[in-house]
Design a protein around this motif. Structure first.
Motif, PDB file in Angstrom:
ATOM      1  N   ASN A  43     -18.677  17.814 -26.961  1.00 55.37           N
ATOM      2  CA  ASN A  43     -17.652  18.154 -27.007  1.00 55.37           C
ATOM      3  C   ASN A  43     -17.288  19.595 -26.335  1.00 55.37           C
ATOM      4  O   ASN A  43     -16.296  20.233 -26.710  1.00 55.37           O
ATOM      5  N   ALA A  44     -18.231  20.307 -25.717  1.00 49.18           N
ATOM      6  CA  ALA A  44     -17.896  21.498 -25.221  1.00 49.18           C
ATOM      7  C   ALA A  44     -17.692  21.370 -23.727  1.00 49.18           C
ATOM      8  O   ALA A  44     -17.774  20.506 -22.992  1.00 49.18           O
ATOM      9  N   PRO A  45     -16.566  22.194 -23.210  1.00 48.68           N
ATOM     10  CA  PRO A  45     -15.792  21.889 -21.811  1.00 48.68           C
ATOM     11  C   PRO A  45     -17.010  22.195 -20.738  1.00 48.68           C
ATOM     12  O   PRO A  45     -18.037  23.109 -20.943  1.00 48.68           O
ATOM     13  N   VAL A  46     -17.003  21.367 -19.815  1.00 45.48           N
ATOM     14  CA  VAL A  46     -18.247  21.861 -18.653  1.00 45.48           C
ATOM     15  C   VAL A  46     -17.420  22.881 -17.790  1.00 45.48           C
ATOM     16  O   VAL A  46     -16.643  22.398 -17.150  1.00 45.48           O
ATOM     17  N   ALA A 183     -20.888  12.869 -19.901  1.00 48.80           N
ATOM     18  CA  ALA A 183     -19.716  13.502 -19.886  1.00 48.80           C
ATOM     19  C   ALA A 183     -18.510  12.454 -20.339  1.00 48.80           C
ATOM     20  O   ALA A 183     -18.561  11.463 -20.391  1.00 48.80           O
ATOM     21  N   LYS A 184     -17.409  13.082 -20.852  1.00 51.82           N
ATOM     22  CA  LYS A 184     -16.200  12.361 -21.083  1.00 51.82           C
ATOM     23  C   LYS A 184     -14.873  13.320 -20.892  1.00 51.82           C
ATOM     24  O   LYS A 184     -15.234  14.447 -20.608  1.00 51.82           O
ATOM     25  N   PHE A 185     -13.781  12.943 -20.822  1.00 55.13           N
ATOM     26  CA  PHE A 185     -12.695  13.354 -20.662  1.00 55.13           C
ATOM     27  C   PHE A 185     -11.740  13.512 -21.926  1.00 55.13           C
ATOM     28  O   PHE A 185     -11.571  12.737 -22.845  1.00 55.13           O
ATOM     29  N   ALA A 186     -11.122  14.770 -22.177  1.00 60.18           N
ATOM     30  CA  ALA A 186     -10.140  14.955 -23.262  1.00 60.18           C
ATOM     31  C   ALA A 186      -8.909  15.209 -22.722  1.00 60.18           C
ATOM     32  O   ALA A 186      -8.588  16.083 -21.754  1.00 60.18           O
ATOM     33  N   LEU A 187      -7.892  14.566 -23.167  1.00 58.81           N
ATOM     34  CA  LEU A 187      -6.515  14.422 -22.533  1.00 58.81           C
ATOM     35  C   LEU A 187      -5.472  14.806 -23.670  1.00 58.81           C
ATOM     36  O   LEU A 187      -5.541  13.906 -24.875  1.00 58.81           O
ATOM     37  N   GLY A 188      -4.655  15.793 -23.552  1.00 60.23           N
ATOM     38  CA  GLY A 188      -3.695  16.313 -24.423  1.00 60.23           C
ATOM     39  C   GLY A 188      -2.050  15.565 -23.835  1.00 60.23           C
ATOM     40  O   GLY A 188      -2.156  16.023 -22.418  1.00 60.23           O
ATOM     41  N   TYR A 189      -1.433  15.181 -24.599  1.00 57.40           N
ATOM     42  CA  TYR A 189      -0.372  14.627 -23.983  1.00 57.40           C
ATOM     43  C   TYR A 189       0.780  14.695 -25.049  1.00 57.40           C
ATOM     44  O   TYR A 189       0.580  14.659 -26.327  1.00 57.40           O
ATOM     45  N   ASN A 190       1.783  14.583 -24.446  1.00 51.95           N
ATOM     46  CA  ASN A 190       3.327  14.393 -25.265  1.00 51.95           C
ATOM     47  C   ASN A 190       4.139  13.251 -24.654  1.00 51.95           C
ATOM     48  O   ASN A 190       4.590  13.333 -23.348  1.00 51.95           O
TER      49      ASN A 190
END
Length: 314
Positions: A43-46, A183-190
């Protein structure tokens, strides 16, 4: 982590207490991506090991009210080939209430407003807006907005709006000693969706709001492209519709969503495609005569029938 608020039926009636007593409809579809980054298995940014070859992105926003197209500053469709470049289609508004915006509806302004959401019909207008900047393959990530809002407060009117983002990037991953990356993607949303119909006095109406967001990742070897990830989170692929006050609803959610892990192999080429869209419709049509008018029509028909019978009896 996800925070969701869903209102329906009686709860929505309370939420729309500020709505006018006259017939009105509203469709809202607002989706803001507040951050999209790529993470490793811990879970660390690449932050290194990815080299972007090129990036193409397109943004579109439009609206219409009673078939009259909305206007805005600049073009309604913008294309960019700059890596991480900003694509900003200025909001396009249609309808007689546009001149009075953003008073009451969009505190802080109509343009690129990530936070203001309309809880009830307020004016006759349709508005589309979109914005995207940054890249998921960069250190700071990507963010974007698609907004499609429609509000109708008098019979015989119809408004619709839509906004879309189409974004793709081709990247070459480079690692030392042939290491691979989980790898995986983290998505913040509203996200905000609303559908409202207050059909009275013989007026029928309909409304809808829909949002969509998808991510596709392909591995390219020679002339062969193989999809290794298709990601369409349910939280931001959703919609609401209403044609009656009992169907009125609001869906509002925000948070961070994580994709599944995928293996990226050092030295190989990958193509990342992101699509985001918002659409809304609000319309009112006088479908049947008002009850009072129907009674008068019925009495008139009875009178005509009685007069015909008297004439025939003579």
């Amino acid at each position: 982590m996800k925070l969701t608020k869903y209102l329906a039926a009686a709860a929505v009636s309370a939420a729309f207490v500020a709505a006018p007593a006259s017939a009105a409809t509203m469709g809202m579809a607002d989706l803001a991506i507040t951050g999209l980054i790529i993470l490793n298995a811990n879970n660390a940014p690449v932050t290194n090991g990815i080299v972007i070859q090129n990036e193409n992105r397109t943004g579109t926003a439009n609206s219409n009210f009673n078939n009259a197209q909305g206007t805005g500053a600049g073009l309604g469709n913008i294309f960019s080939t700059t890596i991480g470049g900003t694509v900003d289609v200025k909001n396009r508004c249609a309808g007689p209430s546009c001149a009075a915006m953003p008073a009451g509806n969009y505190p802080g302004g109509m343009e690129n407003n990530f936070t203001a959401h309309i809880p009830a019909p307020n004016g006759n207008y349709a508005m589309g807006d979109m914005y995207i900047a940054g890249t998921a393959l960069g250190v700071t990530g990507a963010n974007g907005l698609t907004r499609a809002d429609s509000s109708v407060m008098s019979p015989g009117n119809a408004g619709s709006a839509n906004a879309t983002i189409a974004n793709s990037a081709t990247a070459v991953t480079t690692f030392t000693a042939g290491n691979t990356l989980q790898a995986k993607f983290a998505l913040g949303y509203n996200a905000y969706l609303a559908a409202f119909v207050n059909a009275i006095n013989g007026v029928s109406g309909s409304s809808l709001g829909t949002i969509s967001w998808t991510l596709s990742l392909q591995e390219v070897i020679g002339n062969v492209s193989t999809t290794i990830m298709n990601w369409s989170p349910a939280e931001i692929n959703d919609g609401v519709t209403s044609s009656d006050i009992s169907q009125n609803s609001i869906k509002e959610s925000s948070g961070t969503i994580l994709s599944n892990l995928v293996t990226l192999t050092g030295g190989r080429t990958y193509k990342l495609t992101i699509n985001q869209a918002s659409n809304s419709i609000a319309s009112e049509v006088r479908a049947v005569p008002e009850p009072g008018s129907m009674v008068l029509i019925g009495l008139g028909l009875l009178a005509l029938g009685a007069a015909s019978r008297r004439k025939a009896a003579k």
